[in-house]
Design a protein around this motif. Structure first.
Motif, short mmCIF file in Angstrom:
data_model
loop_
_atom_site.label_atom_id
_atom_site.label_comp_id
_atom_site.label_asym_id
_atom_site.label_seq_id
_atom_site.Cartn_x
_atom_site.Cartn_y
_atom_site.Cartn_z
N LEU A 26 43.92 85.11 58.25
CA LEU A 26 43.26 85.37 57.05
C LEU A 26 41.61 84.80 57.50
O LEU A 26 41.62 84.02 57.89
N MET A 27 40.55 85.77 57.19
CA MET A 27 39.38 85.16 57.40
C MET A 27 38.41 85.18 56.06
O MET A 27 38.31 86.33 55.55
N ILE A 28 37.54 84.29 56.03
CA ILE A 28 36.63 84.46 55.11
C ILE A 28 35.03 84.27 55.79
O ILE A 28 35.09 83.21 56.57
N ALA A 29 34.36 85.10 55.67
CA ALA A 29 32.92 85.08 56.39
C ALA A 29 31.97 84.88 55.57
O ALA A 29 31.81 85.74 54.38
N VAL A 30 31.11 84.21 55.74
CA VAL A 30 30.14 83.56 54.77
C VAL A 30 28.66 83.69 55.53
O VAL A 30 28.60 83.13 56.65
N GLY A 31 27.71 84.68 55.35
CA GLY A 31 26.63 84.87 55.94
C GLY A 31 25.42 85.02 55.16
O GLY A 31 25.45 85.88 54.10
N CYS A 33 32.66 80.89 59.19
CA CYS A 33 33.87 81.57 59.16
C CYS A 33 34.73 80.35 58.83
O CYS A 33 34.86 79.41 59.35
N PHE A 34 35.68 81.02 57.93
CA PHE A 34 36.82 80.33 57.58
C PHE A 34 38.15 80.92 57.69
O PHE A 34 38.25 81.94 57.56
N VAL A 35 39.29 80.27 58.01
CA VAL A 35 40.38 80.92 58.79
C VAL A 35 41.63 80.10 57.96
O VAL A 35 41.68 78.92 57.58
N LEU A 36 42.89 80.90 57.92
CA LEU A 36 43.77 80.78 57.34
C LEU A 36 45.09 81.30 57.84
O LEU A 36 45.15 82.62 57.93
N ALA A 37 46.19 80.89 58.23
CA ALA A 37 47.28 81.47 58.86
C ALA A 37 47.75 82.53 57.70
O ALA A 37 48.18 82.20 56.55
N ALA A 38 48.00 83.75 58.20
CA ALA A 38 48.30 84.88 57.11
C ALA A 38 49.69 84.54 56.38
O ALA A 38 50.02 85.30 55.44
N GLU A 55 45.15 76.11 52.66
CA GLU A 55 43.64 75.81 52.51
C GLU A 55 42.94 76.54 53.79
O GLU A 55 43.45 76.33 54.95
N PHE A 56 41.92 77.32 53.45
CA PHE A 56 41.09 77.99 54.77
C PHE A 56 40.29 76.64 55.12
O PHE A 56 39.90 75.58 54.67
N ARG A 57 40.31 76.66 56.75
CA ARG A 57 39.26 75.85 57.34
C ARG A 57 38.17 76.40 58.01
O ARG A 57 38.13 77.52 58.52
N SER A 58 37.12 75.59 58.09
CA SER A 58 36.09 76.38 58.96
C SER A 58 36.18 76.31 60.41
O SER A 58 36.76 75.39 60.88
N VAL A 59 35.77 77.35 61.07
CA VAL A 59 35.94 77.29 62.69
C VAL A 59 34.64 76.50 62.89
O VAL A 59 34.81 75.77 64.02
N ALA A 60 33.38 76.53 62.65
CA ALA A 60 32.51 75.79 62.96
C ALA A 60 31.51 75.77 61.78
O ALA A 60 31.26 76.60 60.93
N PRO A 61 30.91 74.43 61.60
CA PRO A 61 30.05 74.52 60.44
C PRO A 61 28.70 75.08 60.54
O PRO A 61 28.29 75.47 61.60
N ARG A 62 28.36 75.46 59.29
CA ARG A 62 27.10 76.32 59.45
C ARG A 62 25.93 75.54 59.83
O ARG A 62 25.80 74.24 59.41
N VAL A 63 25.02 76.11 60.73
CA VAL A 63 23.83 75.46 61.23
C VAL A 63 22.68 76.46 60.91
O VAL A 63 22.75 77.69 61.51
N ILE A 67 34.48 83.54 69.98
CA ILE A 67 33.37 83.08 69.21
C ILE A 67 32.30 83.78 69.78
O ILE A 67 31.66 83.41 70.60
N VAL A 68 31.63 84.79 69.00
CA VAL A 68 30.46 85.38 69.27
C VAL A 68 29.27 84.95 68.33
O VAL A 68 29.35 84.88 67.17
N HIS A 69 28.46 84.32 69.42
CA HIS A 69 27.53 83.44 68.70
C HIS A 69 26.10 83.61 69.39
O HIS A 69 26.05 84.09 70.46
N ASN A 70 25.05 82.84 68.64
CA ASN A 70 23.61 83.12 69.05
C ASN A 70 23.10 81.47 69.14
O ASN A 70 21.80 81.41 69.24
N ASP A 71 24.17 80.73 69.41
CA ASP A 71 23.73 79.12 69.39
C ASP A 71 22.83 78.73 70.90
O ASP A 71 22.90 79.68 71.70
#
Length: 725
Positions: free
Chosen positions: A258-263, A270-275, A281-289, A309-313
């Motif tokens: 399961l995924m929660i995306a905050v943007g 993004c936060f993930v939790l085994a379905a 508890e949902f956990r963050s894949v990478a902290p927001r920057v 992880i698709v990103h523009n870092d």
């Protein structure tokens, strides 16, 4: 009701003249008098009376088009296969599909059981007869009965196939009521959840559903967990307090997480939790920057679980402007290595992971592209060279994954289309390269794809930037330089915001214009995403004016090339494209003989200054924050259409809005038209049409929508001179 004056008088051309109630607005030492801010309250009877008077005025001055509208509606209907069925899509133990029936506004959603689990060939489409074992999941026509407006939000079946979660909006304000149906008995559960954001996600145990609610500004901000069929209070599992961020909920394609995306517009997390652990508890894949966007997909490669992880870092001190992809073990996603590196001009949009394939979606040269890596043929983790592009013959096209519900699918489905070819759904055997056409959009009557031509031209902006134009016409309408060529009626469409890309797509209704000699042109202006992230960045915030000047330069290019003349050209745009229309009307009123603006964001500065309005704060990353930044304030004030209406010879304008729109309030179009009608120095008609029972997408129901499209096309044909009325 205000007693300052009667709400309407009579103005130029007999238009209803809104009363003027001066209101002061002061920001950064600048005081503005707004005479029409009183038009904001839809509960004010005077406001409703003004909208009604404008509707009557519009009806009166478009009455001569009634016959043409009826003809166009008839053409759309005659070309459309009204009783139809989608290609079944496999999910769990069933094939899922939709049906439409002649005379009915909405679709019926159905399924039938899979007979042979090893047979992935979908049942043959049967338009008017049920498939073996067919059951109706939801008849939207029955749900819509008694309502002027209807929109379906969630429609999702639990993993075991026993439960349906669905949500409906019967007002148009995008607040949905969530309900649950036992598909074994057909009974509705007493569980009813009002004011949700529209979506729903099942846990793997099929006992829990996750859904979202919105705050007072219509921003999805909270995720809840609902225990099906119990009286247990719903649990708040996530809340985002920052008003700049929008919350979304979903799953990985594998259904394993399961995924929660905050943007926000520029930052995400993004936060993930085994379905199979829905109460965990949902956990963050990478902290927001700040300024870093990313999304996450789960992949199983070589028997191990990874996150892609698709990103523009930044990488090597340089920001991955057009995005890159990293790979990381699920157990510790902080340990990231480069998977596909950044390539300027190749805008990576997404990666989808199946059991046997990875599918990369990206765009180059203003067109979408797709490449596939076959995991069965690769030893270890794939590299960029393992991705093979799906070849397409047309110069202009759309291409993308479509209808692949099963992670373990042995074949991949793609949607394909162009401006002149009806959309197609085909299945690709990755091993052999064989493509099987599953369905082509039916177009009835005498339609022949060979009667139409699509092409690409490039206009040049004042700063030297080349702007791609997509041009569609009948073959017998000669292009400049061809024998018999002469200026033709032309519709120029634009949007240019939010990095949205407008890719080539077929339209049945557009044929009614093309067959009357109108050339259709789509201007891929800055602020959109067709040419990569840089294209977007140079058409937003303090470079937003590039969007407007690109459109004007595109129009002038078409005139100079001999495609058309100002007397034969109409401009069209909606929502943020309506802002474009308003700005263009002020910049170059002489260039067009008509401007069609749908749900137009034309009072942009006032709206973005008011954080209490729906979605304002989250928009600051797109437009800038004029409330706190005087530079942004001054810049927005210099282009905001309503602010800059002045004594100019405006062309004919048709503005369309909806009373219940929560994204662009009806107020914007109402104020804009009131000011235009007061200040325009020409005798051209400025018209306002308000749908009194609709939202941002306009009317609901396909027949109502065809009537609305016929209304628009008839007006366009009149203003381009394609028909004599």
């Amino acid at each position: 009701m205000s007693d300052a004056a009667s709400s309407t008088g009579t103005g130029r051309n007999g238009a209803p003249a809104a009363k003027k109630v001066p209101q002061e607005r002061t920001h950064h030492g600048d005081t503005v008098i707004d005479n029409y801010e009183w038009l904001r309250d839809k509960d004010d009877l005077e406001v409703i009376a003004f909208l009604a008077a404008q509707n009557e005025f519009t009806e009166k001055h478009t009455a001569q088009l009634a016959g043409l509208r009826a003809d166009i509606f008839g053409e759309i209907r005659s070309r459309t296969k009204e009783t139809d069925m989608s290609v079944p899509s496999r999910r769990g133990g069933y094939w899922y599909y939709g049906r439409t029936h002649e005379g009915k506004q909405y679709a019926t959603h159905c399924r039938c059981p899979i007979v042979d689990a090893d047979d992935w060939t979908p049942p043959e489409v049967s338009d008017d007869a049920p498939l073996p074992g067919e059951e109706v999941l939801l008849d939207a026509n029955a749900e819509a009965e008694g309502y002027d407006f209807f929109s379906l939000g969630a429609l999702t079946v639990s993993h075991d196939g026993n439960w349906l979660a669905y949500s409906t909006d019967v007002v148009g304000d995008e607040r949905y009521t969530l309900r649950f149906k036992d598909l074994r008995t057909g009974e509705l559960l007493p569980d009813t959840i009002a004011d949700t954001a529209g979506g729903a996600v099942w846990s793997a145990d099929t006992r829990h559903v996750f859904y979202q609610t919105v705050d007072d500004a219509w921003r999805p901000d909270t995720v809840w967990r609902h225990d099906i069929g119990t009286s247990t209070p719903d649990v708040k599992v996530f809340y985002e307090p920052d008003e700049r961020y929008w919350v979304g909920m979903g799953t990985t394609r594998s259904d394993k997480y399961l995924m929660i995306a905050v943007g926000s517009k520029i930052t995400s997390e993004c936060f993930v939790l085994a379905a199979d652990d829905p109460t965990g508890e949902f956990r963050s894949v990478a902290p927001r920057v700040d300024g870093v966007e990313y999304n996450v997909e789960h992949a199983e490669i070589g028997g191990k679980d990874y996150f892609l992880i698709v990103h523009n870092d930044e990488r090597g001190g340089e920001k991955s402007e057009d995005f890159a992809i990293d790979i990381a073990p699920v157990d510790d996603p902080s340990v990231r290595t480069e998977f596909i590196g950044h390539r300027r001009g190749i805008r990576i949009e997404d990666i989808d992971a199946f059991r046997d394939y990875l599918v990369l979606s990206y765009r180059a040269d203003a067109l979408p592209r797709v490449s596939i890596a076959d995991l069965r043929r690769i030893d270890g983790i794939p590299v960029a060279e393992d991705f093979i592009e799906v070849a397409v013959a047309q110069e202009l096209f759309s291409l993308g994954l479509a209808g692949n519900r099963e992670w373990a699918t042995p074949r991949l489905r793609f949607g394909y289309g162009s401006f002149i070819e009806p959309s197609e759904l085909f299945e690709l055997d990755v091993t052999t390269g064989e493509r099987v056409l599953l369905k082509r959009q039916p177009v009835l009557g005498d339609f022949d794809v060979d009667d139409y031509v699509q092409s690409r031209e490039w206009a040049t902006a004042a700063d030297g930037t080349r702007i791609p134009l997509s041009i569609v016409r009948r073959k017998d309408v000669a292009a400049p330089g061809e024998d018999g060529a002469s200026p033709a009626p032309l519709l120029l469409y634009g949007y240019g915001s939010y990095e949205a890309s407008f890719d080539p797509g077929f339209s049945v209704s557009r044929l009614s214009m093309l067959d009357r000699g109108v050339v259709f042109v789509l201007a891929h202006i800055r602020g959109g995403g067709e040419m990569g992230r840089h294209w977007y960045e140079t058409g937003k915030t303090l470079t937003k004016k590039n969007t407007f000047t690109d459109f004007v330069d595109s129009g002038r290019h078409l005139v100079e090339r001999g495609w058309t003349t100002p007397k034969q050209m109409v401009a069209e745009g909606g929502s943020a494209g309506g802002l474009l229309m308003g700005a263009v009307a002020n910049l170059a009123p002489e260039l067009f003989n008509g401007i069609l603006a749908s749900v137009p964001f034309v009072d942009a500065l006032n709206s973005i200054l008011d954080p209490s309005l729906p979605l304002t704060v989250i928009e600051w990353d797109e437009w800038g924050d004029p409330l706190h930044d005087p530079v942004v304030y001054e810049y927005m004030k210099s282009y905001s259409p309503y602010e800059n209406v002045t004594a100019l010879p405006y062309p004919p304008i048709l503005a369309q809005t909806s009373l219940n729109d929560t994204r662009v309030l009806f107020t914007e179009a109402a104020k804009w038209v009131a000011r235009l009608q007061d200040l325009s120095t020409s005798d051209n008609l400025i018209l306002l049409k308000t749908e009194m029972s609709a939202g941002h997408g306009g009317v609901s129901g396909r027949y109502k929508q065809w009537e609305e499209v016929a209304f628009e096309i008839a007006w366009i044909l009149q203003q381009t001179g394609a028909v004599s009325v």
